[in-house]
Scaffold this motif. Structure first.
Motif, PDB file in Angstrom:
ATOM      1  N   TRP A 180      44.241  69.570  20.562  1.00  0.00           N
ATOM      2  CA  TRP A 180      44.761  70.721  21.294  1.00  0.00           C
ATOM      3  C   TRP A 180      46.170  70.989  20.792  1.00  0.00           C
ATOM      4  O   TRP A 180      46.968  70.049  20.640  1.00  0.00           O
ATOM      5  CB  TRP A 180      44.779  70.477  22.792  1.00  0.00           C
ATOM      6  N   TRP A 181      46.450  72.269  20.577  1.00  0.00           N
ATOM      7  CA  TRP A 181      47.743  72.720  20.105  1.00  0.00           C
ATOM      8  C   TRP A 181      48.198  73.886  20.979  1.00  0.00           C
ATOM      9  O   TRP A 181      47.391  74.487  21.690  1.00  0.00           O
ATOM     10  CB  TRP A 181      47.612  73.205  18.649  1.00  0.00           C
ATOM     11  N   ARG A 182      49.457  74.194  20.893  1.00  0.00           N
ATOM     12  CA  ARG A 182      49.930  75.375  21.605  1.00  0.00           C
ATOM     13  C   ARG A 182      50.996  76.071  20.782  1.00  0.00           C
ATOM     14  O   ARG A 182      51.645  75.469  19.930  1.00  0.00           O
ATOM     15  CB  ARG A 182      50.483  75.004  22.987  1.00  0.00           C
ATOM     16  N   GLN A 183      51.140  77.353  21.051  1.00  0.00           N
ATOM     17  CA  GLN A 183      52.136  78.146  20.342  1.00  0.00           C
ATOM     18  C   GLN A 183      52.687  79.207  21.265  1.00  0.00           C
ATOM     19  O   GLN A 183      51.924  80.019  21.813  1.00  0.00           O
ATOM     20  CB  GLN A 183      51.536  78.779  19.085  1.00  0.00           C
ATOM     21  N   PHE A 188      51.642  70.392  18.286  1.00  0.00           N
ATOM     22  CA  PHE A 188      50.576  69.454  18.624  1.00  0.00           C
ATOM     23  C   PHE A 188      50.720  68.978  20.059  1.00  0.00           C
ATOM     24  O   PHE A 188      51.831  68.676  20.503  1.00  0.00           O
ATOM     25  CB  PHE A 188      50.632  68.261  17.673  1.00  0.00           C
ATOM     26  N   ILE A 189      49.599  68.902  20.775  1.00  0.00           N
ATOM     27  CA  ILE A 189      49.611  68.433  22.157  1.00  0.00           C
ATOM     28  C   ILE A 189      48.847  67.118  22.295  1.00  0.00           C
ATOM     29  O   ILE A 189      49.369  66.143  22.806  1.00  0.00           O
ATOM     30  CB  ILE A 189      49.009  69.483  23.100  1.00  0.00           C
ATOM     31  N   TYR A 245      48.812  61.515  22.022  1.00  0.00           N
ATOM     32  CA  TYR A 245      49.477  62.596  22.734  1.00  0.00           C
ATOM     33  C   TYR A 245      50.880  62.838  22.189  1.00  0.00           C
ATOM     34  O   TYR A 245      51.560  61.909  21.759  1.00  0.00           O
ATOM     35  CB  TYR A 245      49.611  62.246  24.224  1.00  0.00           C
ATOM     36  N   ALA A 246      51.300  64.076  22.269  1.00  0.00           N
ATOM     37  CA  ALA A 246      52.700  64.385  22.023  1.00  0.00           C
ATOM     38  C   ALA A 246      53.516  63.857  23.204  1.00  0.00           C
ATOM     39  O   ALA A 246      53.004  63.720  24.322  1.00  0.00           O
ATOM     40  CB  ALA A 246      52.883  65.896  21.895  1.00  0.00           C
ATOM     41  N   ASP A 247      54.778  63.582  22.957  1.00  0.00           N
ATOM     42  CA  ASP A 247      55.625  63.080  24.037  1.00  0.00           C
ATOM     43  C   ASP A 247      55.669  64.056  25.204  1.00  0.00           C
ATOM     44  O   ASP A 247      55.732  63.651  26.365  1.00  0.00           O
ATOM     45  CB  ASP A 247      57.039  62.835  23.510  1.00  0.00           C
ATOM     46  N   SER A 248      55.612  65.345  24.915  1.00  0.00           N
ATOM     47  CA  SER A 248      55.684  66.365  25.966  1.00  0.00           C
ATOM     48  C   SER A 248      54.454  66.343  26.878  1.00  0.00           C
ATOM     49  O   SER A 248      54.503  66.893  27.986  1.00  0.00           O
ATOM     50  CB  SER A 248      55.838  67.750  25.347  1.00  0.00           C
ATOM     51  N   THR A 298      31.769  69.375  24.775  1.00  0.00           N
ATOM     52  CA  THR A 298      33.060  70.022  24.972  1.00  0.00           C
ATOM     53  C   THR A 298      34.176  68.982  24.913  1.00  0.00           C
ATOM     54  O   THR A 298      33.945  67.780  25.125  1.00  0.00           O
ATOM     55  CB  THR A 298      33.147  70.749  26.317  1.00  0.00           C
ATOM     56  N   VAL A 299      35.361  69.467  24.628  1.00  0.00           N
ATOM     57  CA  VAL A 299      36.574  68.655  24.714  1.00  0.00           C
ATOM     58  C   VAL A 299      37.489  69.337  25.718  1.00  0.00           C
ATOM     59  O   VAL A 299      37.739  70.548  25.604  1.00  0.00           O
ATOM     60  CB  VAL A 299      37.257  68.521  23.352  1.00  0.00           C
ATOM     61  N   ASN A 300      37.950  68.565  26.684  1.00  0.00           N
ATOM     62  CA  ASN A 300      38.723  69.130  27.771  1.00  0.00           C
ATOM     63  C   ASN A 300      40.159  68.650  27.738  1.00  0.00           C
ATOM     64  O   ASN A 300      40.450  67.547  27.253  1.00  0.00           O
ATOM     65  CB  ASN A 300      38.083  68.748  29.100  1.00  0.00           C
ATOM     66  N   LEU A 301      41.040  69.475  28.268  1.00  0.00           N
ATOM     67  CA  LEU A 301      42.446  69.102  28.412  1.00  0.00           C
ATOM     68  C   LEU A 301      42.845  69.357  29.860  1.00  0.00           C
ATOM     69  O   LEU A 301      42.969  70.508  30.273  1.00  0.00           O
ATOM     70  CB  LEU A 301      43.334  69.901  27.460  1.00  0.00           C
TER      71      LEU A 301
END
Length: 126
Positions: free
Chosen positions: A35-38, A46-47, A59-62, A77-80
């Motif tokens: 999972w990524w975010r922008q 990267f998340i 995991y990212a530190d955030s 599925t992959v869930n977050l």
């Protein structure tokens, strides 16, 4: 392979959302999914990452302590799961899949992913 990310929305700070990434065209077997975010004007971040074969995660530190990535073999599925959301979590969230047998050290490089979903907007209000 087509990836479909869903589950985004508007939530107040402190709230939760659950994102889902579904694959069509093939299963996630043999893949690693990230999972990524922008956010606008920023680089893609990267998340989290999960290895489909054994469920290994990174995991990212955030995201540590607030987000949980998981795989659902039955639903492919992959869930977050995102808890304790903050305004700074506001972004478009993307899922991505790699079938190259990623190792953890490579999971944070966007170039290592073969397929990307279209993104789902997450907005956290203060």
């Amino acid at each position: 392979v087509q990836l479909q990310a869903s589950g985004g929305g508007l939530v107040q700070a402190g709230g939760s959302l659950r994102l889902s990434c579904a694959a069509s065209g093939r299963t996630f077997a043999g893949s690693s999914v990230g999972w990524w975010r922008q956010d606008s004007g920023k680089e893609r971040e990267f998340i989290a990452f999960v290895r489909w074969s054994d469920g290994g995660t990174s995991y990212a530190d955030s995201a540590k302590g607030r987000f949980t990535i998981s795989r659902d073999r039955a639903k492919n599925t992959v869930n977050l799961q995102m808890n304790s959301l903050r305004p700074e979590d506001t972004a478009v969230y993307y899922c991505a899949a790699s079938f190259r047998g990623l190792i953890m050290s490579s999971a944070r490089q966007p170039s290592q992913y073969d397929y990307w979903g279209q993104g789902t907007q997450v907005t956290v209000s203060s």
